[in-house]
Scaffold this motif. Sequence first.
Motif, PDB file in Angstrom:
ATOM      1  N   SER A 276       0.769  -1.182  -0.451  1.00  0.00           N
ATOM      2  CA  SER A 276      -0.061   0.509   0.108  1.00  0.00           C
ATOM      3  C   SER A 276       1.106   1.669  -0.014  1.00  0.00           C
ATOM      4  N   VAL A 277       2.114   1.303   1.016  1.00  0.00           N
ATOM      5  CA  VAL A 277       2.937   2.838   1.151  1.00  0.00           C
ATOM      6  C   VAL A 277       3.386   2.832  -0.020  1.00  0.00           C
ATOM      7  N   GLN A 278       3.773   1.640  -1.271  1.00  0.00           N
ATOM      8  CA  GLN A 278       4.728   1.727  -2.338  1.00  0.00           C
ATOM      9  C   GLN A 278       4.303   2.346  -3.204  1.00  0.00           C
ATOM     10  N   VAL A 279       2.610   1.613  -3.290  1.00  0.00           N
ATOM     11  CA  VAL A 279       1.819   1.969  -4.307  1.00  0.00           C
ATOM     12  C   VAL A 279       1.560   3.524  -3.981  1.00  0.00           C
ATOM     13  N   ILE A 280       1.214   4.189  -3.031  1.00  0.00           N
ATOM     14  CA  ILE A 280       0.961   5.349  -2.891  1.00  0.00           C
ATOM     15  C   ILE A 280       1.987   6.260  -3.982  1.00  0.00           C
ATOM     16  N   ALA A 281       3.247   6.069  -2.743  1.00  0.00           N
ATOM     17  CA  ALA A 281       4.638   6.867  -3.093  1.00  0.00           C
ATOM     18  C   ALA A 281       4.808   6.435  -4.481  1.00  0.00           C
ATOM     19  N   LYS A 282       4.703   5.374  -5.250  1.00  0.00           N
ATOM     20  CA  LYS A 282       4.937   5.708  -7.025  1.00  0.00           C
ATOM     21  C   LYS A 282       3.984   6.370  -7.594  1.00  0.00           C
ATOM     22  N   ALA A 283       2.423   6.604  -7.217  1.00  0.00           N
ATOM     23  CA  ALA A 283       1.561   7.475  -7.449  1.00  0.00           C
ATOM     24  C   ALA A 283       1.710   8.696  -7.969  1.00  0.00           C
ATOM     25  N   LEU A 284       2.688   9.611  -6.091  1.00  0.00           N
ATOM     26  CA  LEU A 284       3.106  10.826  -6.174  1.00  0.00           C
ATOM     27  C   LEU A 284       4.010  10.899  -6.616  1.00  0.00           C
ATOM     28  N   HIS A 285       5.103   9.595  -7.052  1.00  0.00           N
ATOM     29  CA  HIS A 285       6.550   9.600  -8.033  1.00  0.00           C
ATOM     30  C   HIS A 285       5.436  10.017  -9.332  1.00  0.00           C
ATOM     31  N   ASP A 286       5.130   9.207  -9.807  1.00  0.00           N
ATOM     32  CA  ASP A 286       4.486   9.860 -11.460  1.00  0.00           C
ATOM     33  C   ASP A 286       3.710  11.304 -11.472  1.00  0.00           C
ATOM     34  N   MET A 287       3.148  11.702 -10.250  1.00  0.00           N
ATOM     35  CA  MET A 287       3.198  13.295 -10.803  1.00  0.00           C
ATOM     36  C   MET A 287       3.492  14.048 -10.371  1.00  0.00           C
TER      37      MET A 287
ATOM     38  N   LYS B 131      -6.033  10.085  -6.420  1.00  0.00           N
ATOM     39  CA  LYS B 131      -6.526   9.113  -7.405  1.00  0.00           C
ATOM     40  C   LYS B 131      -6.208   8.684  -9.136  1.00  0.00           C
ATOM     41  N   HIS B 132      -6.675   9.273  -9.396  1.00  0.00           N
ATOM     42  CA  HIS B 132      -6.476   9.291 -11.053  1.00  0.00           C
ATOM     43  C   HIS B 132      -4.601   8.269 -11.278  1.00  0.00           C
ATOM     44  N   TYR B 133      -3.640   9.012 -10.884  1.00  0.00           N
ATOM     45  CA  TYR B 133      -2.228   8.394 -11.031  1.00  0.00           C
ATOM     46  C   TYR B 133      -2.368   7.476 -10.243  1.00  0.00           C
ATOM     47  N   ILE B 134      -3.707   6.780  -8.407  1.00  0.00           N
ATOM     48  CA  ILE B 134      -3.468   5.578  -7.976  1.00  0.00           C
ATOM     49  C   ILE B 134      -3.606   4.429  -9.054  1.00  0.00           C
ATOM     50  N   GLN B 135      -5.019   5.194  -9.501  1.00  0.00           N
ATOM     51  CA  GLN B 135      -6.452   4.274 -10.511  1.00  0.00           C
ATOM     52  C   GLN B 135      -4.984   3.325 -11.165  1.00  0.00           C
ATOM     53  N   ASN B 136      -3.987   4.143 -11.988  1.00  0.00           N
ATOM     54  CA  ASN B 136      -3.235   3.571 -13.544  1.00  0.00           C
ATOM     55  C   ASN B 136      -1.869   3.849 -12.968  1.00  0.00           C
ATOM     56  N   VAL B 137      -1.865   2.992 -11.167  1.00  0.00           N
ATOM     57  CA  VAL B 137      -0.487   3.468 -11.307  1.00  0.00           C
ATOM     58  C   VAL B 137       0.737   1.237 -11.380  1.00  0.00           C
ATOM     59  N   HIS B 138       1.475   0.835 -12.137  1.00  0.00           N
ATOM     60  CA  HIS B 138       1.960   0.319 -12.141  1.00  0.00           C
ATOM     61  C   HIS B 138       3.383   0.289 -11.260  1.00  0.00           C
ATOM     62  N   VAL B 139       3.398  -1.222 -10.432  1.00  0.00           N
ATOM     63  CA  VAL B 139       4.866  -0.871  -9.227  1.00  0.00           C
ATOM     64  C   VAL B 139       5.582  -1.469  -9.796  1.00  0.00           C
ATOM     65  N   LYS B 140       6.451  -2.260 -10.034  1.00  0.00           N
ATOM     66  CA  LYS B 140       7.158  -3.563  -9.729  1.00  0.00           C
ATOM     67  C   LYS B 140       7.979  -3.592  -8.420  1.00  0.00           C
ATOM     68  N   LEU B 141       7.259  -4.628  -7.420  1.00  0.00           N
ATOM     69  CA  LEU B 141       8.007  -4.427  -5.632  1.00  0.00           C
ATOM     70  C   LEU B 141       9.390  -5.874  -6.300  1.00  0.00           C
ATOM     71  N   LYS B 142       9.823  -5.476  -4.882  1.00  0.00           N
ATOM     72  CA  LYS B 142      11.305  -6.499  -4.820  1.00  0.00           C
ATOM     73  C   LYS B 142      11.829  -7.127  -5.786  1.00  0.00           C
ATOM     74  N   ASN B 143      10.056  -7.981  -4.779  1.00  0.00           N
ATOM     75  CA  ASN B 143      10.210  -9.895  -5.270  1.00  0.00           C
ATOM     76  C   ASN B 143       9.832 -10.117  -6.740  1.00  0.00           C
ATOM     77  N   GLY B 144       9.310  -8.823  -7.638  1.00  0.00           N
ATOM     78  CA  GLY B 144       9.321  -9.029  -8.963  1.00  0.00           C
ATOM     79  C   GLY B 144       7.674  -9.098  -9.329  1.00  0.00           C
ATOM     80  N   ARG B 145       7.261  -9.355  -8.394  1.00  0.00           N
ATOM     81  CA  ARG B 145       5.499  -8.651  -8.497  1.00  0.00           C
ATOM     82  C   ARG B 145       5.047  -7.963  -8.972  1.00  0.00           C
ATOM     83  N   GLU B 146       4.266  -7.355 -10.308  1.00  0.00           N
ATOM     84  CA  GLU B 146       3.530  -6.005 -10.281  1.00  0.00           C
ATOM     85  C   GLU B 146       2.674  -6.112  -9.831  1.00  0.00           C
ATOM     86  N   VAL B 147       2.321  -4.779  -9.765  1.00  0.00           N
ATOM     87  CA  VAL B 147       0.962  -3.855  -8.276  1.00  0.00           C
ATOM     88  C   VAL B 147       0.159  -3.094  -9.160  1.00  0.00           C
TER      89      VAL B 147
END
Length: 783
Positions: free
Chosen positions: A329-340, A367-383
Amino acid sequence: MRFALEEINGSPDLLSNVTLGFVALDSCAALRKELEGTLWMLTGQAQPIPNYSCRERPHLAAVLGHTMSSSSILMAHVLGVYRFPQISHFSTSSLLSDRTQFPSFFRTVPSDTFQSKGLAQLILHFAWTWVGLVAFGNDYGQQGVQVVKKELLKAGACVAFTEFIVANSEDRNIPHVTRVINESTANVVLVFASDLFFVLLVEEMLKKNVNGKIFVASEAWSTSTILGVGKYSSLLVGSIGFAFYSSVIPGFKEFVTDIHPLPLKSPEKSLNQIFWEKTFGCRFLDQMSLTQSWNNSTKLCTGFENLSTVDNVYTDMSNLRGSFSIYTSVQVIAKALHDMSTCQKSKGPFYNRNCADIWDFKPWQLKHYIQNVHVKLKNGREVFFDKNGDLPAVYDIVNWQLGSDGIIKKVKVGSYDTSVTDGDTFTINISAITWPTEKEQMPKSICSESCSPGFRRVVRRGKPVCCFECVLCPYGEFSNRTDSDDCYKCPWNLWPNAKRTKCLPKKIEYLSYERQLGGSLSAAGVSSSLITIFILCLFFRHRHTPIVKANNYSLSCILLMSISLCFLCSLNFIGYPQTLTCLMRQAIFGMVFTVCISTVLAKTIMVVFAFMATKPNSRLRRWTSPKVSYVIIFMCSVMQLLLCVLWLTRDPPYFAYNIQTQPEIIIAECSEGSPSAFWSILGYLGLLSSVSFIVAFLARTLPDSFNEAKFITFSMLAFLSVWVSYIPATLSARGQYVVAMEVFAILSSSWALVICMFFPKCYIILFRPSMNSKEYLRGKDMQ
């Protein structure tokens, strides 16, 4: 959450020059407190003011929480009004996927809908078609079992019972549920409830000595430590179910073990100090402990004990589930803010292609950026999120196995991943699963044993479709698979085997020369024809003798030749039917027999004419000429010939396969085309025979020298008897025996003529030549 924030703030590649912080509020498991806290976050003051935000910097980006679905629903109703992003790490209710009611809600755990469908598929994967459902009586349990039940029924499985644990009842409905589970024949029970309520049911089942059941776990209790104690192992070992996706977070163990209980700044112990004492079995020396009793066994905590050497639930990082969801969850918010923050001017996603300001953005923009976010975590999983704010559902499949220490371990034996594109959402290591059965074989949970091929299922009256009887397929039908609901007919040229499991080529039946019946009849026909020819030769040799002359030598020769052909025409009915033989055999039979019977009729009439012509002044003398007999034979034969020509031109016989008379075989036969034409030919033969019989019977009292009428009478009587008997015999016969009956009738009726009309004469010629004289015949006449 703290670890994830520190990791992000220390990363040069994510939100550089931006520091993320947090504020934590406790809802105290009370909806009123939760609502107050939500409004406080929006307002920014202790006194909540709806529709006003008095918060100063720093900016509140998003809200994490809540754990409970009911609390998240309440929060989402409020936050959704302002399109304020909310991400839950544990709320699984399917209601939260409704974008109309909750437009800004996201979550990093799968919806219960995915779990319910996945659990149904897990049950079906093990071919458990007879299961019980137990759920807690709230939205989580009721909606969960509703989806599972729907999926099971759609796949052809059945639900033995559905029971609920009731929170507002004094006994929680536990005794009733226990009794239903114990009495049911279902060996698998799916439990949709939290461990706090399921443990009550387990305790009751232990009291009632319920055993032999396999429990399928929802994520609410699949990793429970409460149920993992040794006393429940007799019931719960072998349980299998879904747990939230687990993963190792690199560096997290070092983070959680890097805590220090010192220094002691307060007269009361901190949470860290209490944890330290419990973990190392020691005590800190402080003002409170001085008033308590000490003994020699009391160990003093130094604060320098090494927490990394401790192996307990706190330090076990091998299966992080809820923690990993929070981290995501934290990684998602951070990536959305980074994309912004990295939005290029005039290339933004908003009106006029504008970008949002990372230091002053609206909630709906994040919210728009979170809806369209793509996060690749360290374990290789894409969120990433779907249109409803849900992640692709990923679950671990865990199996409860008894460890050597007597504690139940939750061993990962597979996974369920809906993001897999090749359709193989299940990955299960069957060999890693431990079942509480003899030889650890996979348990069965079925209402009725499977029906073998050759049988079909018939549902028991008043029972679900999984409770059935196995009924043997009807005669002429087959089933080639297990648990077939229907039996099927074979193609026209095939027939089921004895077990009715497959179709085999039908046996083709006809009156064959190679078989005993066909060979015997053909041998009889040929030998009978040879005997007739022998008699003809005998008559030819003794043609000048009185007995041959007295019986009209020329007609006798015609009769013997036609009888010989009658015997031979029977061969047309034996062997594999051909188009030509089918077309001509009945016509040949009819014509040859017509010549034969018309010759007999001519002989009978000539006997009568010869006697009547001996009277004085008789006008019948001219009718005693041999030409008259030939005319009679010709006229009678022409009538039969016309019938045959009419038959062959209008509706001729043809070769056909008969599969109606005996469905299990193919009868290769000649279809008569027009049955009425066939019986007309036989009827005409019967007419000629009847006329011959009547005339011969009336002429039986003529003088002995002309008394062949007696033999004709007997021959026609035998002939008619054979063919009258043939009618019911052929109607009751089947297959090759229909043809055999006609061949037998041909041979029998022909032999009747030979025996009655020619054997007495042959006897006199061969063995009593003294009787073959004019004197004997005249003397006999005088008598």
